[in-house]
Design an enzyme around this catalytic site. Structure first.
Site, short mmCIF file in Angstrom:
data_model
loop_
_atom_site.label_atom_id
_atom_site.label_comp_id
_atom_site.label_asym_id
_atom_site.label_seq_id
_atom_site.Cartn_x
_atom_site.Cartn_y
_atom_site.Cartn_z
N LYS A 131 2.84 -15.44 2.72
CA LYS A 131 3.04 -16.22 1.49
C LYS A 131 4.55 -16.38 1.32
CE LYS A 131 1.63 -18.29 -2.24
NZ LYS A 131 0.95 -19.60 -2.20
N ASP A 163 -3.13 -18.72 0.94
CA ASP A 163 -4.08 -19.51 0.13
C ASP A 163 -4.75 -20.58 0.99
OD1 ASP A 163 -1.56 -20.68 0.31
OD2 ASP A 163 -1.50 -21.39 -1.76
N TYR A 203 0.79 -1.23 0.00
CA TYR A 203 0.00 0.00 0.00
C TYR A 203 0.83 1.28 0.00
CZ TYR A 203 -4.57 -2.21 0.59
OH TYR A 203 -5.75 -2.91 0.38
N ASP A 247 -12.60 -9.03 4.48
CA ASP A 247 -13.85 -9.11 3.72
C ASP A 247 -14.34 -10.56 3.68
OD1 ASP A 247 -13.63 -6.36 3.09
OD2 ASP A 247 -14.35 -6.66 1.05
N ASP A 250 -6.61 -6.92 4.19
CA ASP A 250 -7.75 -6.32 3.49
C ASP A 250 -8.66 -7.43 2.94
OD1 ASP A 250 -9.32 -4.30 2.19
OD2 ASP A 250 -8.33 -4.85 0.32
C1 IPM Z 1 -10.53 -1.02 3.33
C2 IPM Z 1 -10.64 -0.60 1.90
C3 IPM Z 1 -9.43 0.23 1.44
C4 IPM Z 1 -8.18 -0.63 1.66
C5 IPM Z 1 -9.56 0.72 0.00
C6 IPM Z 1 -10.73 1.66 -0.14
C7 IPM Z 1 -8.33 1.36 -0.50
O1 IPM Z 1 -10.82 -1.72 1.09
O2 IPM Z 1 -10.42 -0.15 4.22
O3 IPM Z 1 -10.59 -2.21 3.62
O4 IPM Z 1 -7.84 -1.46 0.83
O5 IPM Z 1 -7.55 -0.45 2.69
MN MN Z 2 -11.16 -3.53 2.16
#
Ligand code: IPM
Ligand code: MN
Ligand code: NAD
Length: 355
Positions: free
Chosen positions: A190, A223, A139, A251, A247
């Site tokens: 990884k 993975d 990042y 999710d 990240d």
């Molecule tokens: C998060 C989001 C951000 C990230 C994006 C919007 C850049 O997905 O906060 O999880 O990847 O950090």
């Molecule tokens: Mn995210």
């Protein structure tokens, strides 16, 4: 008095943040903690109107005038390059050196888990915390495009990992496990492919783990972990990982407990100003429909309360979300038929009654 900077941002951000604010005010009133709010306009509208993303004095002002930042979401189809979101979100995460991105993922109602019952018939009990490194990795925006737009184009995004950066997030994850009585710390990497960078993560993890011999530890490739997470999520308690993997895994994990509408996050640097935001984004596909789930924002407010010294307020906010779910009060993503406003009102009334 806890002074909160509110950045509603884009899309569903301004729809869910007012619920978090009201819930925090109500829970605070019940516990004798006062919250004050000041709204900051940073987001796509402001960028499109003024050309400004994050004002130059933002960091200094936030540090001197506020105790916490509560952010909705950033990202707008009218800004396809996402530059305002990057400037604001990364500007604050990096600028304030918020190296811990803490994302608790907990199943608050059994019906929210899309997995089959466990093989032993027991109810699913998912309760894990992702510690995502938040200031390094892929990042850092180091790299560039060479011969852009030609068949010879070269595109580079560096993945930056420092000993100090890896050590501070790994140590934070271990300390959290000890403080919260969590049994296991799993590191996700990884290292079999990214031998240099994730070789560093492995060495640092072993070094820190040696200081905590009473905790169970393990390392897993991303993975395999991504696969095992959906097969046996109960196994995981604390997962520490890099910026990018954190990240993605957060999710994925959220899908096991009802989706992005149910997971909050805290961007922290212990002892400093923190920034609190739902894990979800601006959800342009549902923005303006009144169906955004405000629960992630309320759980985010709970993290804010917890990390600004009011765990009792946090407990009330979490209790309110769990109570709503138990009563079937939810937006469509979480299996209900309520609107953002209806669910928000129910949560706030529950808090007022329980105060
Ligand atoms: C998060 C989001 C951000 C990230 C994006 C919007 C850049 O997905 O906060 O999880 O990847 O950090
Ligand atoms: Mn995210
Ligand atoms: P997203 O999280 O916005 O949405 C993914 C899916 O989850 C969508 O179908 C959406 O409708 C659903 N969803 C998200 N939040 C929900 C909620 N509260 N209630 C009900 N459903 C919800 O991810 P995306 O679509 O990949 O990204 C949209 C924009 O948001 C992009 O510009 C992205 O960069 C940005 N984003 C910002 C942040 C942040 O500011 N912290 C986080 C993630 C994504």
């Amino acid at each position: 008095m806890i002074r909160v900077a509110l950045i509603p941002g884009d899309g569903v951000g301004p729809e869910v943040l007012p619920v978090a604010r009201r819930a925090l005010e109500a829970a605070g009133a019940g516990a004798g903690v006062e919250y004050s709010f000041e709204e900051l306009p940073w987001g796509a509208d402001h960028f499109l109107a003024t050309g400004e993303t994050l004002p130059p004095e933002a960091e200094k002002r936030l540090k001197s005038e506020f105790d916490a930042i509560l952010l909705g979401a950033l990202g707008d189809p009218r800004v396809p390059g996402n530059e305002h979101a990057r400037d604001i979100l990364f500007g604050l995460r990096f600028g304030l050196d918020l190296y811990v991105n803490l994302r608790p993922v907990r199943l608050l109602h059994p019906d929210l888990c899309p997995l089959k019952p466990r093989p032993d018939g027991a109810r699913r009990a998912i309760d894990l915390v992702v510690f995502r490194e938040n200031t390094e990795g892929a990042y850092v925006n180091m790299g560039g495009n060479f011969k852009r737009g030609t068949p010879d184009e070269v595109a580079i995004n560096e993945d930056l990992n420092t000993y100090k950066g890896v050590k501070r997030i790994v140590r934070t994850a271990f300390e959290y496990a000890v403080e919260r009585g969590r049994p296991r710390v799993t590191m996700c990497d990884k290292a079999n492919a990214l031998a240099f960078a994730h070789g560093l993560w492995r060495r640092v993890f072993a070094e820190v783990a040696a200081e905590f011999p009473f905790l169970k530890t393990e390392v897993e490739y991303v993975d395999a972990l991504a696969m095992k997470l959906v097969r046996h999520p109960e196994h995981y308690s604390v997962i520490v990982t890099s910026n990018l993997f954190g990240d993605i895994l957060s999710d994925e994990a959220s899908a096991l407990v009802g989706g992005l509408g149910l997971v909050g996050s805290a961007n922290l640097h212990p002892g400093r100003l923190g920034m609190f935001e739902p894990v979800h984004g601006s959800a342009p596909d549902i923005a303006g429909t009144g169906t955004a789930n405000p629960m992630a924002a309320v759980l985010t407010a709970a993290l804010l309360a917890e990390h600004t010294g009011a765990p009792a307020v946090a407990a009330v906010l979490e209790g309110a979300v769990a109570a709503a779910l138990a009563e079937g009060v939810a937006t469509p993503d979480a299996g209900g038929a309520g609107s953002t406003g209806e669910v928000g009102d129910w949560i706030c009334r529950w808090i007022e009654r329980s105060a």
